[in-house]
Design an enzyme around this catalytic site. Structure first.
Site, PDB file in Angstrom:
ATOM      1  N   HIS A  98       0.744  -1.244   0.005  1.00  0.00           N
ATOM      2  CA  HIS A  98      -0.023  -0.169  -0.181  1.00  0.00           C
ATOM      3  C   HIS A  98       0.726   1.198   0.104  1.00  0.00           C
ATOM      4  CE1 HIS A  98      -2.879   3.103   1.229  1.00  0.00           C
ATOM      5  NE2 HIS A  98      -3.892   2.263   0.850  1.00  0.00           N
ATOM      6  N   GLY A 176      -7.592   9.159  -0.140  1.00  0.00           N
ATOM      7  CA  GLY A 176      -8.062   9.977   1.075  1.00  0.00           C
ATOM      8  C   GLY A 176      -8.169  11.293   0.915  1.00  0.00           C
TER       9      GLY A 176
HETATM   10  C1  PEP Z   1      -6.941   3.051   0.477  1.00  0.00           C
HETATM   11  O1  PEP Z   1      -6.560   3.250   1.680  1.00  0.00           O
HETATM   12  O2  PEP Z   1      -6.264   2.141  -0.225  1.00  0.00           O
HETATM   13  C2  PEP Z   1      -7.789   4.268  -0.196  1.00  0.00           C
HETATM   14  C3  PEP Z   1      -8.158   4.127  -1.348  1.00  0.00           C
HETATM   15  O3  PEP Z   1      -8.395   4.907   0.675  1.00  0.00           O
HETATM   16  P1  PEP Z   1      -9.708   6.084   0.422  1.00  0.00           P
HETATM   17  O4  PEP Z   1     -10.758   5.262  -0.076  1.00  0.00           O
HETATM   18  O5  PEP Z   1     -10.135   6.665   1.677  1.00  0.00           O
HETATM   19  O6  PEP Z   1      -8.950   7.064  -0.662  1.00  0.00           O
END
Ligand code: PEP
Length: 253
Positions: A98, A176
């Site tokens: 990630h 995010g």
């Molecule tokens: C993630 O944490 O992989 C992500 C895509 O977060 P968000 O959906 O909050 O953008």
């Protein structure tokens, strides 16, 4: 035909008790939304909530995943969790590489590669994340970055194992931020990913599932799912509330 997969990444949120409540709300939301059909639904709690969520999701359509792991089976790695430990708790998937792990914990493509291999060897489906930063996108480096991450992360993986890998395309600037990629831009990169997978492993690339991730919510999931090379989503913020996540999943059909 690729089975769509929506996974919730809860990150460092929710105590075991809060996670338990979320699952209750998610299950009742899913009942109202029925017809989730072929969709594979995964939740990835923090390590501390895995056991509780495993119990709560037993005999339901929800599948368990983890957010990270070490590549060794056991040993002197204080604070780490092994693939065997995740399997023991009932995990079927594990998120690997990630962007937050790459950014804050210095995970390189080499580390990602070790973890992907270890996951596959333990029958855990790696959800391997790739994606460019805003600076890289603005410098026209998206293709180069995605290629490097795929080649590095999947180095030495046998072609027949590719179909057990899920690739999550997550542009770092969209995570995010509330600013999702457009479905058309996400599809362009998903197609690029599929073409690179084909170069690496041949026809099996048609069976690899590619998710989009980055500010996915109930109102935009449909546009991503309508793209030919996008087979699901990795969802952060919008997976942290049970009913809302159920609605998002319902809209992903
Ligand atoms: C993630 O944490 O992989 C992500 C895509 O977060 P968000 O959906 O909050 O953008």
């Amino acid at each position: 035909m690729r089975r769509p997969i929506v996974a919730g990444n809860w990150k460092m949120n929710l105590t075991a008790k809060e996670a338990s409540l979320l699952i209750e709300n998610l299950l009742s939301g899913l009942k109202e939304n029925t017809e989730t059909g072929l969709m594979e639904i995964v939740v990835c709690p923090a390590f501390t909530a895995l056991q509780t969520v495993a119990e709560k999701t037993k005999d339901t359509e929800i599948v368990l995943g983890a957010q990270n792991m070490h590549w060794e089976r056991s040993g002197a790695y204080t604070g780490e969790v092994s693939p065997a430990m995740l399997v023991d708790l009932g995990c079927k998937y594990v998120i690997i590489g990630h962007s937050e792990r790459r950014q804050y914990f210095a995970e390189t493509d080499e580390v990602v590669n070790k973890k992907v291999k270890a996951a596959l060897a333990s029958n855990l489906g790696p959800i391997m994340c790739v994606g460019e930063s805003l600076e890289e996108r603005e410098s026209d480096l998206t293709e180069k970055v995605i290629r490097e991450q795929l080649l590095g992360g999947l180095k030495g993986i046998q072609s027949e194992d590719f179909e057990n890998v899920v690739v999550a395309y997550e542009p770092v600037w969209a995570i995010g931020s509330g600013k999702a990629a457009t479905a058309e831009d996400a599809e362009k990169v998903a197609l690029l990913i599929r073409n690179i997978l084909r170069e690496l492993a041949g026809e099996v690339s048609e069976r690899v599932r590619i998710q989009y991730g980055g500010s996915v919510k109930a109102s935009n999931i449909g546009s991503f799912m309508a793209q030919p090379n996008i087979d699901g989503a990795l969802v952060g913020g919008a997976s942290l509330e049970g009913k809302g996540f159920a609605e998002l999943i319902g809209n992903a059909k």
